[in-house]
Design a protein around this motif. Sequence first.
Motif, PDB file in Angstrom:
ATOM      1  N   GLU A  24       0.857  -1.189   0.000  1.00  0.00           N
ATOM      2  CA  GLU A  24       0.000   0.000   0.000  1.00  0.00           C
ATOM      3  C   GLU A  24       0.889   1.233   0.000  1.00  0.00           C
ATOM      4  N   ASP A  25       0.656   2.147  -0.943  1.00  0.00           N
ATOM      5  CA  ASP A  25       1.549   3.305  -1.057  1.00  0.00           C
ATOM      6  C   ASP A  25       1.202   4.425  -0.089  1.00  0.00           C
ATOM      7  N   ASP A  26      -0.029   4.502   0.371  1.00  0.00           N
ATOM      8  CA  ASP A  26      -0.427   5.550   1.314  1.00  0.00           C
ATOM      9  C   ASP A  26       0.051   5.157   2.713  1.00  0.00           C
ATOM     10  N   GLU A  27       0.964   5.949   3.279  1.00  0.00           N
ATOM     11  CA  GLU A  27       1.570   5.577   4.554  1.00  0.00           C
ATOM     12  C   GLU A  27       0.554   5.490   5.682  1.00  0.00           C
ATOM     13  N   VAL A  28      -0.396   6.418   5.713  1.00  0.00           N
ATOM     14  CA  VAL A  28      -1.396   6.408   6.786  1.00  0.00           C
ATOM     15  C   VAL A  28      -2.236   5.136   6.708  1.00  0.00           C
ATOM     16  N   ILE A  29      -2.704   4.800   5.505  1.00  0.00           N
ATOM     17  CA  ILE A  29      -3.511   3.589   5.341  1.00  0.00           C
ATOM     18  C   ILE A  29      -2.676   2.356   5.639  1.00  0.00           C
ATOM     19  N   ARG A  30      -1.431   2.354   5.148  1.00  0.00           N
ATOM     20  CA  ARG A  30      -0.562   1.195   5.354  1.00  0.00           C
ATOM     21  C   ARG A  30      -0.358   0.930   6.844  1.00  0.00           C
ATOM     22  N   ARG A  31      -0.059   1.977   7.603  1.00  0.00           N
ATOM     23  CA  ARG A  31       0.167   1.819   9.040  1.00  0.00           C
ATOM     24  C   ARG A  31      -1.109   1.419   9.776  1.00  0.00           C
ATOM     25  N   SER A  32      -2.219   2.047   9.422  1.00  0.00           N
ATOM     26  CA  SER A  32      -3.468   1.769  10.139  1.00  0.00           C
ATOM     27  C   SER A  32      -3.958   0.348   9.859  1.00  0.00           C
ATOM     28  N   VAL A  33      -3.845  -0.108   8.605  1.00  0.00           N
ATOM     29  CA  VAL A  33      -4.266  -1.474   8.278  1.00  0.00           C
ATOM     30  C   VAL A  33      -3.354  -2.484   8.958  1.00  0.00           C
ATOM     31  N   VAL A  44       2.415  -8.781   9.938  1.00  0.00           N
ATOM     32  CA  VAL A  44       2.234  -8.011   8.715  1.00  0.00           C
ATOM     33  C   VAL A  44       3.581  -7.501   8.228  1.00  0.00           C
ATOM     34  N   VAL A  45       3.912  -7.835   6.995  1.00  0.00           N
ATOM     35  CA  VAL A  45       5.093  -7.311   6.310  1.00  0.00           C
ATOM     36  C   VAL A  45       4.588  -6.309   5.281  1.00  0.00           C
ATOM     37  N   THR A  46       5.181  -5.117   5.245  1.00  0.00           N
ATOM     38  CA  THR A  46       4.633  -4.060   4.399  1.00  0.00           C
ATOM     39  C   THR A  46       5.619  -3.595   3.334  1.00  0.00           C
ATOM     40  N   ALA A  47       5.043  -3.094   2.242  1.00  0.00           N
ATOM     41  CA  ALA A  47       5.814  -2.470   1.160  1.00  0.00           C
ATOM     42  C   ALA A  47       5.008  -1.284   0.656  1.00  0.00           C
ATOM     43  N   GLU A  48       5.708  -0.266   0.148  1.00  0.00           N
ATOM     44  CA  GLU A  48       5.026   0.953  -0.271  1.00  0.00           C
ATOM     45  C   GLU A  48       4.872   1.067  -1.783  1.00  0.00           C
ATOM     46  N   ASP A  49       5.401   0.112  -2.539  1.00  0.00           N
ATOM     47  CA  ASP A  49       5.220   0.149  -3.986  1.00  0.00           C
ATOM     48  C   ASP A  49       5.253  -1.277  -4.519  1.00  0.00           C
ATOM     49  N   ARG A  61       8.191 -15.997   2.766  1.00  0.00           N
ATOM     50  CA  ARG A  61       7.025 -16.876   2.741  1.00  0.00           C
ATOM     51  C   ARG A  61       5.866 -16.122   3.376  1.00  0.00           C
ATOM     52  N   HIS A  62       4.757 -16.046   2.652  1.00  0.00           N
ATOM     53  CA  HIS A  62       3.594 -15.312   3.136  1.00  0.00           C
ATOM     54  C   HIS A  62       2.352 -16.173   2.974  1.00  0.00           C
ATOM     55  N   ASP A  63       1.429 -16.041   3.908  1.00  0.00           N
ATOM     56  CA  ASP A  63       0.198 -16.823   3.855  1.00  0.00           C
ATOM     57  C   ASP A  63      -0.874 -16.149   3.014  1.00  0.00           C
ATOM     58  N   LEU A  64      -0.786 -14.839   2.863  1.00  0.00           N
ATOM     59  CA  LEU A  64      -1.791 -14.091   2.102  1.00  0.00           C
ATOM     60  C   LEU A  64      -1.193 -12.762   1.665  1.00  0.00           C
ATOM     61  N   LEU A  65      -1.608 -12.288   0.499  1.00  0.00           N
ATOM     62  CA  LEU A  65      -1.140 -11.017  -0.034  1.00  0.00           C
ATOM     63  C   LEU A  65      -2.308 -10.046  -0.105  1.00  0.00           C
ATOM     64  N   LEU A  66      -2.111  -8.843   0.446  1.00  0.00           N
ATOM     65  CA  LEU A  66      -3.119  -7.792   0.452  1.00  0.00           C
ATOM     66  C   LEU A  66      -2.563  -6.628  -0.352  1.00  0.00           C
ATOM     67  N   LEU A  67      -3.102  -6.420  -1.557  1.00  0.00           N
ATOM     68  CA  LEU A  67      -2.507  -5.481  -2.505  1.00  0.00           C
ATOM     69  C   LEU A  67      -3.461  -4.341  -2.835  1.00  0.00           C
ATOM     70  N   ASP A  68      -2.934  -3.119  -2.758  1.00  0.00           N
ATOM     71  CA  ASP A  68      -3.689  -1.970  -3.256  1.00  0.00           C
ATOM     72  C   ASP A  68      -3.617  -1.971  -4.774  1.00  0.00           C
ATOM     73  N   VAL A  69      -4.672  -1.514  -5.437  1.00  0.00           N
ATOM     74  CA  VAL A  69      -4.688  -1.470  -6.899  1.00  0.00           C
ATOM     75  C   VAL A  69      -3.813  -0.338  -7.422  1.00  0.00           C
ATOM     76  N   MET A  70      -3.963   0.856  -6.842  1.00  0.00           N
ATOM     77  CA  MET A  70      -3.257   2.038  -7.337  1.00  0.00           C
ATOM     78  C   MET A  70      -1.904   2.159  -6.646  1.00  0.00           C
ATOM     79  N   LEU A  71      -0.876   1.553  -7.246  1.00  0.00           N
ATOM     80  CA  LEU A  71       0.479   1.603  -6.695  1.00  0.00           C
ATOM     81  C   LEU A  71       1.405   2.292  -7.690  1.00  0.00           C
ATOM     82  N   PRO A  72       2.414   3.012  -7.190  1.00  0.00           N
ATOM     83  CA  PRO A  72       3.384   3.626  -8.110  1.00  0.00           C
ATOM     84  C   PRO A  72       4.269   2.565  -8.754  1.00  0.00           C
ATOM     85  N   GLY A  73       4.725   2.847  -9.969  1.00  0.00           N
ATOM     86  CA  GLY A  73       5.574   1.901 -10.675  1.00  0.00           C
ATOM     87  C   GLY A  73       4.763   0.724 -11.166  1.00  0.00           C
TER      88      GLY A  73
END
Length: 277
Positions: A24-33, A44-49, A61-73
């Motif tokens: 999730e590229d939005d830091e506020v949303i990423r942290r709150s989620v 929770v392992v996070t990435a911003e792009d 190794r991850h059990d599930l991926l939670l991806l935002d649609v609108m990501l940079p790059g």
Amino acid sequence: MSHSAQGAGAGAAAPAPVTILLVEDDEVIRRSVAMALERYGYRVVTAEDGLTGLELFRDGRHDLLLLDVMLPGLDGIGLCRRIRETGTDPILLMSARGDALDVVSGLEAGADDYVVKPVDTAVLVARIRSLLRRATFAPAAAAPARPGPTGRPDRADSVARLAPPAEPDLSGPPGPPGRAPRPARLVFGELAIDTGGLEVTLSGERVALAPTELRLLLEFAANPGIVLDRQTLLRNVWDYGWDGDTRVVDLCVQRLRKKIGAERIETVRGFGYKLRR
């Protein structure tokens, strides 16, 4: 960057927590989620792009991926496609708009489900739990489907009520005394389903299916020749206790057809789908 829930106290080792990769590229949303999911015990392992998310997916190794649609790059849909090239991990997309283009593109790319932001934490966790159940279910003894009040199969786990196909292979271990041996494989022409090893082959070649695709195929195999409407499939495969978006069914059927042959799943216009015997 990584977040994790607080460990259990001293004593016996606790089971490893479920790990979710959140991109999730939005830091506020990423942290709150991330914080909200950690309160439910997830790691929770996070990435911003998207590119960072792809690297983390490949390295861990991850059990599930939670991806935002609108990501940079690399956007969420492109990231989903790249992940599906090698992985079958459950993927849940988050869309700020929830419009048809985002939803259809994401599901066509291989996502298992989607939510629209802002999403209530309880709803998000329910979707995550549903996806994890689909990814970790275990096969049970075969049993014929029981008709519900409408005449359609009643709500039950599809693997627990796999009906014998036209050409059952009874080479598996025998069942309890007094019962017919349960089929280790379900065979529909060149399509074979190993219900114990949860493997699917087509003309002898292994078919790689995502967890939701496998559950959908097992649901059809449990009811060969029977028309299953979209709401029934949402309940039995996606584990929705409420009416969901039937587009997830249509797009998953489309992906499954590409892998096992379009002719094997018939569309009954105005009603639903059925697996040809």
